[in-house]
Scaffold this motif. Structure first.
Motif, PDB file in Angstrom:
ATOM      1  N   TYR A 276     -10.477   2.604  -3.619  1.00 25.37           N
ATOM      2  CA  TYR A 276      -9.957   1.373  -4.322  1.00 25.37           C
ATOM      3  C   TYR A 276      -9.318   2.123  -5.750  1.00 25.37           C
ATOM      4  O   TYR A 276      -8.521   1.604  -6.357  1.00 25.37           O
ATOM      5  N   TYR A 277     -10.629   3.205  -6.887  1.00 24.95           N
ATOM      6  CA  TYR A 277      -9.521   3.988  -7.851  1.00 24.95           C
ATOM      7  C   TYR A 277      -9.244   5.144  -7.427  1.00 24.95           C
ATOM      8  O   TYR A 277      -9.101   5.486  -8.462  1.00 24.95           O
ATOM      9  N   LEU A 278      -8.519   6.090  -6.048  1.00 24.92           N
ATOM     10  CA  LEU A 278      -8.016   6.601  -6.021  1.00 24.92           C
ATOM     11  C   LEU A 278      -6.517   6.851  -7.628  1.00 24.92           C
ATOM     12  O   LEU A 278      -6.699   6.026  -7.377  1.00 24.92           O
ATOM     13  N   PRO A 279      -6.936   8.182  -7.764  1.00 29.99           N
ATOM     14  CA  PRO A 279      -5.423   8.311  -8.561  1.00 29.99           C
ATOM     15  C   PRO A 279      -4.158   7.674  -7.606  1.00 29.99           C
ATOM     16  O   PRO A 279      -4.269   8.382  -6.765  1.00 29.99           O
ATOM     17  N   GLU A 280      -2.846   7.942  -8.001  1.00 27.96           N
ATOM     18  CA  GLU A 280      -1.736   8.064  -7.814  1.00 27.96           C
ATOM     19  C   GLU A 280      -1.113   9.625  -7.848  1.00 27.96           C
ATOM     20  O   GLU A 280      -0.818  10.278  -9.165  1.00 27.96           O
ATOM     21  N   LEU A 281      -0.805  10.051  -6.588  1.00 27.58           N
ATOM     22  CA  LEU A 281      -0.380  11.211  -6.308  1.00 27.58           C
ATOM     23  C   LEU A 281       0.157  11.841  -5.444  1.00 27.58           C
ATOM     24  O   LEU A 281       0.007  10.520  -3.968  1.00 27.58           O
ATOM     25  N   GLN A 282       1.341  12.117  -5.324  1.00 26.27           N
ATOM     26  CA  GLN A 282       2.171  12.222  -4.219  1.00 26.27           C
ATOM     27  C   GLN A 282       2.108  14.177  -3.835  1.00 26.27           C
ATOM     28  O   GLN A 282       3.216  14.552  -4.045  1.00 26.27           O
ATOM     29  N   PRO A 283       1.015  14.433  -2.874  1.00 25.21           N
ATOM     30  CA  PRO A 283       1.272  15.559  -2.703  1.00 25.21           C
ATOM     31  C   PRO A 283       2.793  16.425  -1.752  1.00 25.21           C
ATOM     32  O   PRO A 283       3.267  14.929  -1.318  1.00 25.21           O
ATOM     33  N   PRO A 284       3.586  17.171  -1.872  1.00 24.38           N
ATOM     34  CA  PRO A 284       4.518  17.553  -0.892  1.00 24.38           C
ATOM     35  C   PRO A 284       4.317  17.543   0.190  1.00 24.38           C
ATOM     36  O   PRO A 284       2.846  18.501   0.392  1.00 24.38           O
TER      37      PRO A 284
END
Length: 339
Positions: A276-284
């Motif tokens: 639920y508290y996972l941070p927003e990240l977008q790995p390539p």
């Protein structure tokens, strides 16, 4: 202050099996960075993670650090006020989450380089990592030697074996913190079906998120997964194992109904966290990281167990050995129905 990491120590090991499954492990934190499973003729990435070491130590990632794929130690979970009772005395541990400790302290087993001490080839490929944790590291007494072996079997089982010894009474309570997302698409895990063979769970104290010492029934709560249900977004609790280690304790099935994963363990509890508290990240080139995008199956001992004598002990003494395992068994649905 940001820590410096010596990338020259980094080793990456990829385990393969004859069916085309691949598991990539870093000796940094014992991190499982990738699990690829063949489904309908293509390989599905089944975990959240990164493809580069730099991303694992970046400030953006460490700012809201979710421990992606790492080995957790010396202690999994939170310890209220960082105080533990070891061998009849109170020990003050480091507090890296406000006034509490979480997942072993400021520099836990997740953020150190492990030594690669063995590798096995063949149908069942494996890698064994070792770490020497010095006396008083993060406040824990005793020099501890820990070994973790990852084994990929020919039939798509990933087995994790934990072994530890100490020269003084201490706490040892390890887990593996991989966030699974078995979906073929880049969607969250709330559309997955989860079944847990557990009648009781461990409620947590509001504000501290440490056990209150009770183990009530799951009946009538959103955590009653006994018959299987969609993943409840706020799942972040330990479930009590009351079945034999060789029995399946949990099963998760992906959104498309094409892949499932069974979980077995001999640990006392299986802590399940739905991210639920996972941070927003977008790995390539990887699945997006964010709220509810992955689910952890943290087989472990009870968190903050030394304050609750009714819980299984997490103390380890000289002449004792710490021996636990967790197994993740991946199956294509059509294949599992035929089995």
């Amino acid at each position: 202050m940001r820590r410096a990491y010596d990338k020259q120590q980094l080793q990456t090991v990829t385990l393969h099996n004859p069916r085309g499954m691949e598991v990539t492990v870093l000796n940094f934190g014992g991190i499982i960075s990738s699990i690829k499973v063949p489904v309908k003729g293509k390989k599905i990435e089944c975990v959240l993670g990164f493809d580069t070491f730099e991303e694992y130590v970046s400030e953006a990632y460490r700012n809201e650090y979710p421990y992606l794929g790492a080995i957790i130690g010396r202690n999994a979970g939170r310890i209220k006020f960082g105080k533990a009772h070891i061998d009849g005395r109170e020990v003050q541990l480091s507090c890296n989450l406000g006034e509490n400790q979480i997942h072993g302290g400021f520099v836990g087993f997740d953020s150190v380089f492990w030594e690669v001490v063995a590798q096995g080839q063949g149908e069942n490929s494996s890698v064994t990592l070792q770490y020497f944790s010095k006396d008083e590291e993060e406040g824990y007494p005793g020099n501890v030697i820990v070994r973790v072996t990852y084994t990929l079997t020919a039939d798509n089982r990933l087995r994790i074996d934990y072994h530890g010894t100490t020269d003084a009474p201490t706490i040892l309570n390890l887990t593996q913190h991989t966030y699974f997302n078995l979906n073929e698409g880049d969607t969250d895990v709330l559309n997955n079906t989860l079944q847990i063979k557990a009648d009781r769970y461990v409620p947590l104290e509001e504000g501290f998120f440490t056990p209150i010492g009770e183990r009530p029934s799951v009946a009538g709560t959103p955590l009653d997964y006994r018959q299987g249900q969609k993943v409840y977004a706020h799942t972040d609790n330990s479930f009590v194992r009351e079945i034999a280690p060789e029995e399946v304790m949990a099963t998760i099935t992906n959104a498309e109904g094409s892949l499932l994963m069974d979980v077995r363990t001999n640990h006392p509890v299986l802590h399940i966290y739905a991210g639920y508290y996972l941070p927003e990240l977008q790995p390539p080139y990887r699945k997006k990281i964010g709220q509810s995008k992955g689910i952890c199956f943290e087989a472990q001992g009870y968190a903050d167990a030394t304050k609750h004598p009714q819980f299984d002990s997490v103390e380890l003494k000289p002449q004792e050995e710490y021996n636990y395992f967790t197994e993740f068994y991946f199956k294509e649905i059509n294949e599992s129905l035929q089995a």
